[in-house]
Design a protein around this motif. Structure first.
Motif, PDB file in Angstrom:
ATOM      1  N   PRO A   1       0.788  -1.232   0.000  1.00 37.59           N
ATOM      2  CA  PRO A   1       0.000   0.000   0.000  1.00 37.59           C
ATOM      3  C   PRO A   1       0.820   1.283   0.000  1.00 37.59           C
ATOM      4  O   PRO A   1       0.380   2.297  -0.512  1.00 37.59           O
ATOM      5  N   ASN A   2       2.040   1.221   0.533  1.00 36.34           N
ATOM      6  CA  ASN A   2       2.841   2.438   0.612  1.00 36.34           C
ATOM      7  C   ASN A   2       3.696   2.664  -0.630  1.00 36.34           C
ATOM      8  O   ASN A   2       4.398   3.663  -0.721  1.00 36.34           O
TER       9      ASN A   2
ATOM     10  N   GLU B   1      -1.180   0.682  -8.907  1.00 34.55           N
ATOM     11  CA  GLU B   1      -1.097   2.085  -8.478  1.00 34.55           C
ATOM     12  C   GLU B   1      -2.466   2.607  -8.032  1.00 34.55           C
ATOM     13  O   GLU B   1      -2.574   3.323  -7.038  1.00 34.55           O
TER      14      GLU B   1
ATOM     15  N   GLN C   1      -3.215   1.160  -4.626  1.00 33.64           N
ATOM     16  CA  GLN C   1      -2.443   1.843  -3.589  1.00 33.64           C
ATOM     17  C   GLN C   1      -3.132   3.146  -3.199  1.00 33.64           C
ATOM     18  O   GLN C   1      -3.241   3.471  -2.018  1.00 33.64           O
ATOM     19  N   ARG C   2      -3.614   3.890  -4.195  1.00 33.14           N
ATOM     20  CA  ARG C   2      -4.314   5.154  -3.927  1.00 33.14           C
ATOM     21  C   ARG C   2      -5.607   4.915  -3.148  1.00 33.14           C
ATOM     22  O   ARG C   2      -5.919   5.631  -2.207  1.00 33.14           O
TER      23      ARG C   2
ATOM     24  N   LYS D   1      -4.872   3.889   0.660  1.00 35.84           N
ATOM     25  CA  LYS D   1      -4.258   4.861   1.579  1.00 35.84           C
ATOM     26  C   LYS D   1      -5.242   5.445   2.591  1.00 35.84           C
ATOM     27  O   LYS D   1      -4.988   5.396   3.798  1.00 35.84           O
ATOM     28  N   PRO D   2      -6.392   6.007   2.176  1.00 36.33           N
ATOM     29  CA  PRO D   2      -7.300   6.588   3.182  1.00 36.33           C
ATOM     30  C   PRO D   2      -7.908   5.533   4.113  1.00 36.33           C
ATOM     31  O   PRO D   2      -8.188   5.819   5.274  1.00 36.33           O
TER      32      PRO D   2
ATOM     33  N   ALA E   1      -5.183   4.660   6.612  1.00 36.03           N
ATOM     34  CA  ALA E   1      -4.847   5.823   7.442  1.00 36.03           C
ATOM     35  C   ALA E   1      -5.970   6.176   8.417  1.00 36.03           C
ATOM     36  O   ALA E   1      -5.751   6.955   9.345  1.00 36.03           O
TER      37      ALA E   1
ATOM     38  N   SER F   1      -6.455   2.029  11.914  1.00 35.86           N
ATOM     39  CA  SER F   1      -5.092   2.000  12.457  1.00 35.86           C
ATOM     40  C   SER F   1      -5.081   1.387  13.849  1.00 35.86           C
ATOM     41  O   SER F   1      -4.191   0.600  14.185  1.00 35.86           O
TER      42      SER F   1
END
Length: 143
Positions: free
Chosen positions: A67-68, A111, A114-115, A118-119, A122, A127
Motif C-alpha cells: 500500500p505504501n 497504483e 495503492q491510492r 491509503k485513506p 490511514a 489503524s
C-alpha cells in the motif's frame, strides 16, 4: 501447496485488504501460507475462501501490492509465479510475517489500488485495529 510438506512446517500470516472501488466496499482478510513454497498466485488463490463479503470473494484478482508503494520493483506483485517469501537469492517478493498487502482486482492497476487503500489504512479506527495483537479477533473491549 501443502503436498510433501511436514505437518510442522512453518507458516506465515499476512493481512490483505480486499477492495471493490466502484461499490466502495472493502474487507481485511488474514492469509496463512507456507513461505517455503507459496507463490503470489497461491496467495491470490487463498482469497476466495477467506473473504466473508461474497462480492469480494468472487471477484477476480491479478496480484497484490504494497500500500505504501515502497519496495521498488516488488511494490506491485503481478507475477503469479514469483515466490511470495523464503527465497534467499532475491527471487521472491520478500513478503514478511504480519505484512499488510492490497489485492489488485481485475480491471485495476496496482497504483490505483495503492491510492484507494491509503485513506482506508490511514483511518484512525482502522489503524487502532491493526495495532491489536490479533487484528481480526472480535473486539472484547467495552465501550
Amino acid at each position: 501447496v501443502t503436498e510433501g510438506l511436514p505437518s510442522n512446517a512453518p507458516t506465515n500470516k499476512i493481512f490483505v485488504l480486499l477492495l471493490q472501488p466502484r461499490m466502495r466496499l472493502f474487507e481485511l482478510v488474514q492469509l496463512v501460507y507456507y513461505p517455503s513454497v507459496a507463490t503470489i498466485g497461491d496467495l491470490v488463490d487463498l482469497i476466495p475462501n477467506t473473504a466473508t463479503e461474497q462480492l469480494l470473494g468472487n471477484q477476480a484478482y491479478i496480484g497484490l501490492c504494497r500500500p505504501n508503494g515502497k519496495g521498488g520493483t516488488t511494490s506491485i506483485l503481478t507475477d503469479l509465479e514469483l515466490m511470495a517469501s523464503g527465497a534467499v537469492d532475491g527471487g521472491s517478493a520478500s513478503i514478511y510475517r504480519g505484512e499488510i498487502l492490497v489485492a489488485i482486482p481485475e480491471g485495476y492497476s496496482g497504483e490505483q489500488c495503492q491510492r484507494y487503500a491509503k485513506p482506508i489504512l490511514a483511518n484512525q479506527e482502522f489503524s487502532k485495529l491493526l495495532t491489536r495483537s490479533d487484528p481480526l479477533a472480535p473486539n472484547t473491549e467495552k465501550r
